[in-house]
Design a protein around this motif. Structure first.
Motif: not given
Lengths: 585, 128
Positions: A134-162
């Motif tokens: 859970l925190p891994q995916l949330q951390g990914a969301g936070l990172t991508l949000e800060i880097l690109t302004g994407a919504p915070d679920w995008v990073g988690g989804l990306l990590v989950a897919l890869v």
């Protein structure tokens, strides 16, 4: 901050992971290849892989964030994450390898000769795995949000897919290569920027960070508060406010807030002048920041108790983490498992020298992150804050890549082990195809929960998984390996009572059900009482059921402790002429 | 942590027996007996004596483990108490940020060497 570089870096890490995973796909041919890399992974490679897998978002981002907010007392996290491997080494490493089991569930079944004990262990493996994912995916969301302004679920989804793709396609062998690569990537990504940042800090006159007083802002700072917070002031504070403070609306007005407690509503923007004292965020009820606060101090007794709670959870919890345990089966024999662990301790310890530096620099240069609730981002924003320009962008990009490596490696290790257990004990039939389905299930659940669950600082959230693991699998492994009288009823009662109570306490605290004061501290840091509870239950119930001691216990204990030369359990690969030099490394 | 020892047995007797047995079997310094050495077949066949051998190894390994854990508790586990005393902040940084890691690695290194020596001694004992 220029986002292009960071996006390129993240894309490169993701592509590299997929590519190395694909290479592994070509190598892994048999089912045994697929699961445990046929047990031929060498100590050096295996140690880098274990370290790569272990250093998660909590290590890469979380520690620096906690140090920034709460000071050096938070360094107990990295100390605990490292020392956990020492405890694992001395009590568990070689026997666990010699047990020949692949997952913790296999160990439970082999030791206790009970299918029911196995299924219960499986439940805990899946539960702890999900708590940790859970925190891994949330951390990914936070990172991508800060880097690109994407919504915070995008990073988690990306990590989950890869991760789902890599694990389902390549299995353990490719994971080993991916993980080893990611250890070195993470170390580089944290080390190189640290050198530049330290040089810049030195050139800046080496300003000190103070943790016992409110941080002083160096520049004009605009803070956007993401979640509603309570702030405490001991002197009047002037800020330009857009939003709501103490339920009064403001639009760009300069306001002076008097001493006392104030509520700042989510979405409010506060602009401070240089030299302003940053207001301290106060813990309350469900405020996730309240979690580790007792650790940082103040109230007497609480701090010491919380520190020991953290120490027990991390020191004893490491051995029961599903992705850590699986790794020991890839060592060729017990002695290699020990030596691998020794190398891991060196690699992990070297890595943990770095995050505290970022926490320190964050307190100096970006203290306002404590107020916004995104302190986990400290590592990512520092290059831009301290260096700026192209160097800041490039180093920021390197850090972003490293952070993604952290999410990917830990998440894939966890997914691998959770999926392994799901395939064997939950889904109806076995086989590689079902393993792929299980992989999907393993990532989908925490991804879904992450969308609805409230956010807790990643290092804290990971701490919860450690507490549950320390109260359930630590007693099972330690007593299973060193005590002859363990019985299946004893083990199961201990798992349920120790692990179950730790889980319940932690969940209740997260849900805000714990009353204030000591009950809250006791429930937020359960390990001090739940680990002894787990051990005691296992021992007492086992002693009460002496007839249920599994008949194969003496033979199994002999296998766990005797060197392979005597049991003759050395795999065939070992007898190759080139093997000895490799083994005696 | 797991001081639940199995009931104590006279460990020294085991050693004496094995050495005596090895001498009585009288394999030359160069020649190993073609079949399993006696002590080893005791283990393989899971006789009471074989279990005693295993217990003696387990006990020496557990002693090494508990020594390492004791060192960890003493050197690292006592730190919260030490740091709870009024200490300069720099000391906290130094102790937790840097100092702990070499100590932990040192304990681990000692343990690995000790555990391997225990195993070597044991193998030497039963293979002779």
């Amino acid at each position: 901050m220029n986002r292009t570089h960071a996006v390129v870096a993240v894309t490169a890490v993701v592509l590299a992971t997929v590519l190395i995973g694909a290479l592994g796909l070509r190598i892994s041919r048999t089912t045994s290849d697929f699961y445990v890399a046929s047990r031929t992974v060498r100590p050096g490679l295996n140690a880098a892989a274990i370290s790569g897998e272990y250093l998660s978002a909590a290590s890469f981002l979380g520690i620096a964030g906690l140090v920034l907010v709460q000071g050096p007392a938070m360094l107990w996290y990295p100390v605990g994450y490292t020392a956990g491997y020492l405890v694992l080494l001395v009590l568990v490493a070689a026997p666990l390898r010699r047990s020949g089991a692949y997952t913790l569930s296999d160990f439970a079944e082999a030791r206790l000769e009970s299918r029911r004990a196995r299924r219960l262990a499986s439940l805990f493996v899946v539960g702890i795995g999900w708590l940790y994912l859970l925190p891994q995916l949330q951390g990914a969301g936070l990172t991508l949000e800060i880097l690109t302004g994407a919504p915070d679920w995008v990073g988690g989804l990306l990590v989950a897919l890869v991760v789902t793709g890599t694990v389902a396609a390549g299995g353990m062998r490719s994971i080993t290569f991916v993980q080893a690569f990611q250890y070195w990537l993470k170390l580089t990504a944290l080390l190189v920027p640290a050198l530049f940042l330290l040089a810049a800090w030195h050139g800046d006159g080496a300003p000190r960070a103070r943790f016992d007083a409110p941080a002083v802002l160096r520049d004009h700072t605009v803070v956007r508060v993401a979640d509603t917070v309570r702030i405490g002031l001991d002197a009047p504070l002037t800020a330009t406010v857009t939003g709501r403070v103490d339920s009064a609306p403001y639009t760009g007005r300069t306001v002076t807030l008097g001493p006392g407690t104030h509520h700042v509503l989510a979405g409010t923007t506060l602009a401070f002048e240089p030299g302003a004292k940053l207001p301290e965020r106060m813990a309350g009820g469900t405020d996730p920041l309240g979690w580790s606060q007792p650790l940082a101090g103040g109230r007497d007794g609480h701090q010491l108790y919380a520190t020991y709670g953290l120490i027990l959870a991390t020191f004893l919890g490491t051995m029961g983490l599903p992705h850590v345990a699986v790794r020991f089966y890839t060592s060729p024999h017990g002695r290699a498992a020990r030596r691998t662990t020794l190398v891991v301790l060196g690699l992990v310890g070297a890595f943990y020298l770095l995050p505290p530096l970022y926490g320190f620099l964050g307190r100096v240069y970006a203290p306002e992150l404590a107020l916004t609730g995104s302190a986990d981002a400290a590592v990512l924003v520092l290059p831009d804050r301290i260096l700026g320009g192209l160097p800041g962008d490039l180093l920021g990009a390197l850090l972003a890549g490293g952070a993604f490596a952290a999410f990917l490696s830990t998440a894939s290790g966890l997914t691998m082990s959770v999926a392994g257990v799901l395939t064997q004990d939950v889904l109806p039939s076995r086989g590689v195809r079902h393993f792929r389905l299980a992989t999907l299930l393993a990532t989908a659940v925490p991804l879904g929960v992450g969308v609805v669950a409230s956010k807790v600082p990643v290092a804290d959230a990971v701490g919860l998984a450690f507490a549950v693991s320390a109260s359930s699998f630590c007693p099972l492994l330690v007593l299973g390996i060193w005590w002859r009288r363990l019985t299946p009823p004893g083990a199961m009662a201990g798992l349920l009572l120790g692990g179950g109570s730790a889980l319940a306490a932690v969940m209740a605290t997260r849900a805000g059900l714990a009353p204030g004061g000591w009950p809250h501290t006791l429930m937020a840091w359960p390990a001090v009482w739940s680990v002894p509870l787990g051990f005691l239950t296992m021992v007492l119930v086992s002693l009460a059921t002496p007839r249920r001691i599994p008949p194969g216990t003496p033979a199994l204990l002999a296998r766990l402790h005797l060197p392979e030369e005597i049991t003759g359990a050395v795999p065939a690969q070992e007898t190759r002429p080139d093997a000895p030099s490799e083994v005696r490394r | 942590m797991s001081e639940h020892h199995p009931p104590r047995r006279p460990r020294r007797e085991t050693v004496t027996y094995a050495s005596a047995h090895g001498a009585a079997g009288a394999p030359g310094p160069a020649g190993r007996p073609p079949a399993h050495p006696p002590a080893r077949s005791e283990i393989d066949e899971q006789t009471t004596l074989g279990h005693t051998y295993v217990r003696s190894l387990m006990r020496s390994q557990l002693r090494a483990a508990l020594t390492a854990l004791g060192a960890l508790a003493l050197l690292v586990g006592s730190l919260p108490l030490v740091l709870a005393l009024p200490a300069p902040e720099a000391l906290v940084w130094l102790a937790l940020g840097v100092g702990v890691h070499p100590v932990v690695w040192g304990i681990a290194h000692w343990y690995v060497r000790r555990a391997e020596r225990n195993e070597r001694d044991f193998t030497g004992l039963v293979e002779r």
